[in-house]
Enzyme design. Structure first.
Site, mmCIF file in Angstrom:
data_model
loop_
_atom_site.group_PDB
_atom_site.id
_atom_site.type_symbol
_atom_site.label_atom_id
_atom_site.label_comp_id
_atom_site.label_asym_id
_atom_site.label_seq_id
_atom_site.Cartn_x
_atom_site.Cartn_y
_atom_site.Cartn_z
ATOM 1 N N ASP A 104 135.366 81.007 102.276
ATOM 2 C CA ASP A 104 134.551 80.372 101.231
ATOM 3 C C ASP A 104 133.081 80.739 101.372
ATOM 4 O OD1 ASP A 104 134.312 78.936 103.603
ATOM 5 O OD2 ASP A 104 134.453 76.960 102.680
ATOM 6 N N ASP A 107 127.831 81.324 106.748
ATOM 7 C CA ASP A 107 126.555 80.673 107.025
ATOM 8 C C ASP A 107 125.951 81.409 108.233
ATOM 9 O OD1 ASP A 107 124.764 78.321 106.608
ATOM 10 O OD2 ASP A 107 125.519 77.674 108.536
ATOM 11 N N GLY A 109 127.764 82.828 110.425
ATOM 12 C CA GLY A 109 128.701 83.918 110.688
ATOM 13 C C GLY A 109 129.439 83.735 112.008
ATOM 14 N N LYS A 135 125.033 83.318 103.016
ATOM 15 C CA LYS A 135 123.649 82.867 103.210
ATOM 16 C C LYS A 135 122.934 83.886 104.105
ATOM 17 C CE LYS A 135 124.699 77.840 103.138
ATOM 18 N NZ LYS A 135 124.863 76.665 104.005
HETATM 19 P P1 IMP Z 1 129.528 79.702 109.947
HETATM 20 O O1 IMP Z 1 130.408 79.834 111.137
HETATM 21 O O2 IMP Z 1 128.181 79.123 110.298
HETATM 22 O O3 IMP Z 1 129.390 81.002 109.166
HETATM 23 O O4 IMP Z 1 130.138 78.623 108.980
HETATM 24 C C1 IMP Z 1 131.464 78.700 108.711
HETATM 25 C C2 IMP Z 1 132.108 77.532 108.004
HETATM 26 O O5 IMP Z 1 131.287 76.370 107.882
HETATM 27 C C3 IMP Z 1 132.431 77.939 106.581
HETATM 28 O O6 IMP Z 1 133.656 78.587 106.531
HETATM 29 C C4 IMP Z 1 132.451 76.614 105.860
HETATM 30 O O7 IMP Z 1 133.733 76.058 105.920
HETATM 31 C C5 IMP Z 1 131.451 75.778 106.611
HETATM 32 N N1 IMP Z 1 130.162 75.808 105.887
HETATM 33 C C6 IMP Z 1 129.086 76.586 106.129
HETATM 34 N N2 IMP Z 1 128.082 76.362 105.257
HETATM 35 C C7 IMP Z 1 128.544 75.403 104.427
HETATM 36 C C8 IMP Z 1 127.989 74.747 103.269
HETATM 37 O O8 IMP Z 1 126.847 74.991 102.826
HETATM 38 N N3 IMP Z 1 128.805 73.828 102.668
HETATM 39 C C9 IMP Z 1 130.056 73.526 103.113
HETATM 40 N N4 IMP Z 1 130.620 74.123 104.163
HETATM 41 C C10 IMP Z 1 129.869 75.052 104.821
HETATM 42 MG MG MG Z 2 135.361 78.037 105.567
#
Ligand code: IMP
Ligand code: MG
Length: 180
Positions: A104, A107, A109, A135
């Site tokens: 989805d 953020d 990563g 992002k």
């Molecule tokens: P990351 O590991 O920081 O890239 O974040 C991964 C997971 O966090 C994503 O797959 C989302 O499920 C959740 N996530 C990150 N940013 C958001 C947001 O802005 N809204 C809702 N869920 C988020």
């Molecule tokens: Mg996710």
């Protein structure tokens, strides 16, 4: 039309209209159909957030594919945590396969970086990512993102599968946290 929603005392404003989401998802599917023409694709959908995006995406796919699900947890409220837990693991033979991770949002990563490293040890033929939202200002890694629908600001978003503490996944549009 709902312009604003309030959740956990926070206000979110509409950012991406459902008709735009529909168009972009179709464009992404067209790119995927072209890229993998004549090949078989293993889609790995990252639960829970990607389930609505994935369901719209696959209904625009013409390339032969199978669907799998994985789940990680790293988020609490609107903040990412550093520890990644695997709640549901890959349960098929990845070796020699074309893997497309369907996510989805990227953020920091951290989640996908962790997952890609794990998958690479299983020697797939290829690994690519299809993501709805990215992002760039929050991204801390350098893995390539081949199929991407939107770059967005580093603000929390909800709707179209994305939640805030398990709420708001059902919203048809994507909403962004309003600045004070
Ligand atoms: P990351 O590991 O920081 O890239 O974040 C991964 C997971 O966090 C994503 O797959 C989302 O499920 C959740 N996530 C990150 N940013 C958001 C947001 O802005 N809204 C809702 N869920 C988020
Ligand atoms: Mg996710």
């Amino acid at each position: 039309m709902t312009k604003k929603v309030t959740l956990n005392d926070m206000t979110f404003v509409k950012m991406i209209e459902k008709s735009i989401l529909k168009e972009k998802v179709k464009e992404l599917a067209d790119q995927i159909n072209k890229e993998y023409e004549g090949e078989f694709l293993e889609l790995i959908v990252v639960l829970k957030g990607a389930f609505i995006f994935a369901s719209d995406l696959i209904r625009n796919l013409t390339v032969d594919h199978a669907i799998h699900f994985v789940q990680f947890s790293s988020y609490s409220g609107t903040k990412s945590t550093n520890e990644i837990k695997e709640k549901l693991a890959v349960n098929f033979d990845v070796e020699g396969k074309n893997i497309l991770i369907v996510e989805d949002i990227i953020d920091t990563g951290n989640t996908l970086d962790f997952f890609i490293k794990k998958l690479k040890k299983k020697h797939p033929k290829s690994i690519h990512i299809a993501v709805l939202l990215f992002k760039p200002n929050a991204f801390k890694h350098d893995f390539p993102v081949k199929f991407k629908a939107f770059d967005i600001d580093d603000k929390f978003v909800i709707g179209y599968g994305l939640d805030l503490d398990e709420k708001a996944r059902h919203l048809k549009h994507i909403y962004q946290l309003e600045e004070e």
